[in-house]
Write an enzyme that holds these catalytic residues in place. Structure first.
Site, PDB file in Angstrom:
ATOM      1  N   ASP A   1      -7.798  53.709  65.697  1.00 15.49           N
ATOM      2  CA  ASP A   1      -7.254  53.706  64.641  1.00 15.49           C
ATOM      3  C   ASP A   1      -7.700  51.866  64.403  1.00 15.49           C
ATOM      4  O   ASP A   1      -6.880  51.529  64.627  1.00 15.49           O
ATOM      5  CB  ASP A   1      -6.747  54.327  63.426  1.00 15.49           C
ATOM      6  CG  ASP A   1      -7.846  54.925  62.054  1.00 15.49           C
ATOM      7  OD1 ASP A   1      -8.623  54.579  61.792  1.00 15.49           O
ATOM      8  OD2 ASP A   1      -7.145  56.115  62.117  1.00 15.49           O
TER       9      ASP A   1
ATOM     10  N   ASP B   1     -11.660  52.675  59.625  1.00 12.56           N
ATOM     11  CA  ASP B   1     -11.351  53.019  58.835  1.00 12.56           C
ATOM     12  C   ASP B   1     -12.536  53.132  57.775  1.00 12.56           C
ATOM     13  O   ASP B   1     -12.323  51.600  57.468  1.00 12.56           O
ATOM     14  CB  ASP B   1     -10.495  53.391  58.405  1.00 12.56           C
ATOM     15  CG  ASP B   1      -9.422  53.566  57.704  1.00 12.56           C
ATOM     16  OD1 ASP B   1      -9.101  54.324  57.280  1.00 12.56           O
ATOM     17  OD2 ASP B   1      -8.715  52.930  56.276  1.00 12.56           O
TER      18      ASP B   1
ATOM     19  N   HIS C   1      -7.317  64.323  58.959  1.00 14.42           N
ATOM     20  CA  HIS C   1      -6.125  64.077  58.590  1.00 14.42           C
ATOM     21  C   HIS C   1      -6.195  64.293  56.600  1.00 14.42           C
ATOM     22  O   HIS C   1      -5.090  63.831  56.173  1.00 14.42           O
ATOM     23  CB  HIS C   1      -5.461  62.967  59.374  1.00 14.42           C
ATOM     24  CG  HIS C   1      -5.523  61.926  58.320  1.00 14.42           C
ATOM     25  ND1 HIS C   1      -6.964  61.331  59.177  1.00 14.42           N
ATOM     26  CD2 HIS C   1      -5.555  60.366  57.603  1.00 14.42           C
ATOM     27  CE1 HIS C   1      -7.522  60.029  58.682  1.00 14.42           C
ATOM     28  NE2 HIS C   1      -6.434  59.818  57.801  1.00 14.42           N
ATOM     29  N   ASP C   2      -7.303  63.983  56.172  1.00 12.98           N
ATOM     30  CA  ASP C   2      -7.424  63.795  54.650  1.00 12.98           C
ATOM     31  C   ASP C   2      -8.001  64.963  53.917  1.00 12.98           C
ATOM     32  O   ASP C   2      -8.142  65.164  52.914  1.00 12.98           O
ATOM     33  CB  ASP C   2      -8.209  63.232  54.783  1.00 12.98           C
ATOM     34  CG  ASP C   2      -7.928  60.984  55.360  1.00 12.98           C
ATOM     35  OD1 ASP C   2      -6.792  60.782  55.218  1.00 12.98           O
ATOM     36  OD2 ASP C   2      -8.854  60.336  55.376  1.00 12.98           O
TER      37      ASP C   2
ATOM     38  N   GLU D   1     -15.790  55.500  59.797  1.00 13.51           N
ATOM     39  CA  GLU D   1     -15.372  56.273  58.802  1.00 13.51           C
ATOM     40  C   GLU D   1     -16.664  56.102  57.345  1.00 13.51           C
ATOM     41  O   GLU D   1     -16.888  55.065  57.072  1.00 13.51           O
ATOM     42  CB  GLU D   1     -14.346  56.261  58.056  1.00 13.51           C
ATOM     43  CG  GLU D   1     -13.918  57.773  56.875  1.00 13.51           C
ATOM     44  CD  GLU D   1     -13.215  57.059  56.327  1.00 13.51           C
ATOM     45  OE1 GLU D   1     -12.148  58.320  56.032  1.00 13.51           O
ATOM     46  OE2 GLU D   1     -12.589  55.965  56.039  1.00 13.51           O
TER      47      GLU D   1
HETATM   48  C1  GLC Z   1      -9.437  56.486  55.219  1.00 13.15           C
HETATM   49  C2  GLC Z   1      -8.453  57.204  55.800  1.00 13.15           C
HETATM   50  C3  GLC Z   1      -6.975  57.484  55.177  1.00 13.15           C
HETATM   51  C4  GLC Z   1      -6.400  56.320  54.326  1.00 13.15           C
HETATM   52  C5  GLC Z   1      -7.530  55.018  53.695  1.00 13.15           C
HETATM   53  C6  GLC Z   1      -6.821  53.937  53.380  1.00 13.15           C
HETATM   54  O1  GLC Z   1      -9.774  57.128  54.374  1.00 13.15           O
HETATM   55  O2  GLC Z   1      -8.540  57.971  56.499  1.00 13.15           O
HETATM   56  O3  GLC Z   1      -6.382  58.526  55.170  1.00 13.15           O
HETATM   57  O4  GLC Z   1      -5.851  56.320  53.400  1.00 13.15           O
HETATM   58  O5  GLC Z   1      -8.889  55.440  54.031  1.00 13.15           O
HETATM   59  O6  GLC Z   1      -6.510  53.644  54.653  1.00 13.15           O
END
Ligand code: GLC
Length: 573
Positions: A118, A220, A336-337, A262
């Site tokens: 990540d 991320d 995980h979100d 992402e």
């Molecule tokens: C992304 C991650 C999340 C995190 C956010 C800030 O969306 O998946 O878990 O809180 O970024 O890093």
């Protein structure tokens, strides 16, 4: 990357069948997300760790996955469970050491599994040495690694930007006399990507991890790095694609790896700007249009909307259409979100096992790279917390105060967090029915779901009709059948409110996927063009050897039939 053609995430390139067009390994592989804190605790401190992950690699090898997306394991104060990195080249002590990490990479590689790191570089932790230095004054060496602005004339924040985890996106530092930008929490200051020195540090750090043998990066919130701060554009800002092209040139090009960005804002209109073959940026993006369909347009995720299959199909099929001839889709329902998919889209009661399999079937037979989130392969469900004290996620805790102040009742907020909150997928992996669920011998950092006595890896794997066996079959099909990894997808019956249907076609072979996405029996008359004899590839009720003109689908029944394009049975499945 598109320009690297080989077929082995672990790095030992294997040639493709003679005559077949070589494809990148990640187009036939399935990814598996590990959230380290909650996967397996090897030392009894209640927190999952890297040796714990290594100890479970055989489970993942049996499942048949090609790579692990490892949520952050870097040194971090863990304000956001590691999405706040204090040292990009060190492992958090609670997760282990660099030696543990190297052993994980080697052991995974020995099983044909790549490790995808990540990459969290929109922001660092406020504990990072760069930020500590940056706060010492405007002339401090790393001051310009972050984004600073003067106060508004009244002394308040420079503008009204809100942080994703609640409150203003600006915090004041007295020593500097300015505010710094943090689009998430104050503990996650945004990095200043305009600074070429910062970018060079990041490219160097990425190369350092690649030299350790990793298989790629999940990036991320990557669509935030090109922001135009003063123009008020954070998502997909004007500098984004220039930075991604620079990253490609400096780090990714010519290497056999996978890159997944992402983006919460990417749309079918902008998708190919990231992953079109001539762009030289990323291999694919995680997009969230199907997820946002489940949120209230005004009040957001903590006021969930009921699942609407027609809207869901529209989003999924739109994305399939965009990537027909270029780019590549990622396929996922949970991470995980997000909530657990069997609770969010399926039925985590009477039809838990069957609906878990139906959701897997309808997702894994589309074109793209599927991702399985830990525990999904045994149909793990959402948690049902009853008190705010049980929650750990800073997003939930940050919004709790704001939502209650804005008039939402405590009970409604907790109900919303149980449906859409991020702690659902963060409760520990359920390995066994033992008190610590086989996750820990200590006190877990977050409550274990009580249903681990029924729902656990040992029980599910002991059942030949378990969820795990179904996932294993789907993952093997993608590796083995080119019509599944690469066949053209055609949607059917899009307005049907209960049934999802698509076909995949390649070289005279056709796969027809039919799923009843409801808990009711459905009588369904497929389009005459779908009527076919064939071989059942996968099913969750009973095998079928035909799509007939009048189907009685059991609740949550899903199956896929392999036939010839002319509707006859293939010689061999
Ligand atoms: C992304 C991650 C999340 C995190 C956010 C800030 O969306 O998946 O878990 O809180 O970024 O890093």
């Amino acid at each position: 990357m598109h320009d690297d053609l080989s077929s082995d995430p672990a790095g030992d390139a294997v040639g493709d069948a003679p005559g077949a067009r070589a494809v990148p390994w990640w187009q036939t592989a399935t990814g598996y997300q590990v959230y380290p804190r909650s996967f397996c605790d090897s030392d009894g401190d209640g927190i999952g760790d890297i040796p714990g992950i290594t100890s479970k690699l055989d489970h993942l090898a049996d499942l048949g996955i090609g790579f692990i997306w490892l949520s952050p394991v870097y040194a971090s104060p863990m304000a956001d469970n590691g999405y706040d990195i204090a040292d990009y080249r060190a492992i958090a002590p609670e997760f282990g050491t660099l030696d543990d990490f190297d052993r994980l990479v080697a052991e995974a590689k020995a099983r044909g599994i790549g490790i995808v790191m990540d990459l969290v570089v929109n922001h660092s932790s406020s504990e990072h040495a760069w930020f500590r230095s940056a706060c010492q004054g405007r002339d401090a060496p790393f001051h310009d690694y972050y984004i600073w602005r003067d106060p508004a004339p009244d002394g308040g924040p420079p503008d009204g930007r809100r942080a994703a985890f609640g409150g203003s996106a600006w915090s004041f530092v007295a020593e500097v006399g300015q505010y710094y930008l943090h689009l998430f929490s104050p503990a996650q200051p945004d990095l200043n990507w305009q600074n070429p020195g910062l970018r060079a540090e990041i490219w160097d750090m990425m190369r350092w991890w690649l030299a350790r043998g990793i298989a790629g990066f999940r990036m991320d919130v990557i669509s935030l790095i090109g922001k135009d701060v003063d123009g008020g554009i954070d998502e997909e800002g004007p500098y984004l694609h220039g930075f991604l092209q620079e990253m490609h040139r400096e780090v990714l090009a010519g290497r056999d790896l996978v890159s997944i960005g992402e983006s919460w804002s990417v749309s079918p209109e902008t998708a190919l700007m990231y992953c079109g073959r001539d762009r030289h940026e990323l291999d694919m993006v995680f997009q969230f249009a199907h997820v946002k369909e489940g949120w209230d347009p005004v009040h957001g995720k903590f006021r969930p909307k009921p699942f609407d299959l027609v809207a869901f199909k529209r989003v999924m099929f739109d994305w399939q259409a965009v990537m027909t001839n270029d780019g590549w889709n990622s396929l996922f329902l949970t991470n995980h979100d997000l909530p657990r998919q069997v609770s969010k889209y399926g039925d985590d009661g009477e039809y838990r096992v069957r609906s878990a399999k139906a959701l897997a079937t309808l997702l894994h037979l589309m074109k793209g790279t599927p991702f399985v989130y830990q525990g999904e392969e045994i149909g793990m469900t959402n948690a049902t917390f009853t008190a705010i004290s049980q929650f750990r996620d800073l997003e939930i805790l940050g919004h709790h105060a704001e939502s209650v102040a804005a008039g939402m009742s405590e009970a409604e907020f907790i109900a919303g967090a149980n449906v859409n909150g991020r702690d659902n997928t963060r409760t520990p992996m359920q390995w066994t029915d033992a008190p610590g669920a086989g996750f820990t011998a200590g006190t877990p950092w977050i409550d274990i779901n009580d249903n681990h006595v029924r729902i656990n890896v040992a029980a599910d794997r002991a059942d030949p009709d378990g969820v795990f066996a179904h996932y294993r079959r789907l993952i093997a099909l993608r590796r083995e059948k080119r019509v599944i990894s690469h066949g053209a997808l055609t949607p059917w019956h899009e307005p049907h409110p209960q049934v999802m249907v698509y076909t995949r076609d390649l070289d005279g072979e056709r796969v027809t996927m039919i799923a009843n996405v409801s808990g009711e029996e459905v009588r369904f008359a497929p389009d005459p063009a779908l009527v076919a004899q064939g071989v059942c590839l996968v099913h969750n009720v009973a095998p079928r050897d035909a799509v007939t003109s009048d189907l009685a689908l059991a609740p949550w029944e899903a199956f896929a039939l392999l036939s010839r394009a002319d509707g006859t049975t293939p010689l061999a499945a």
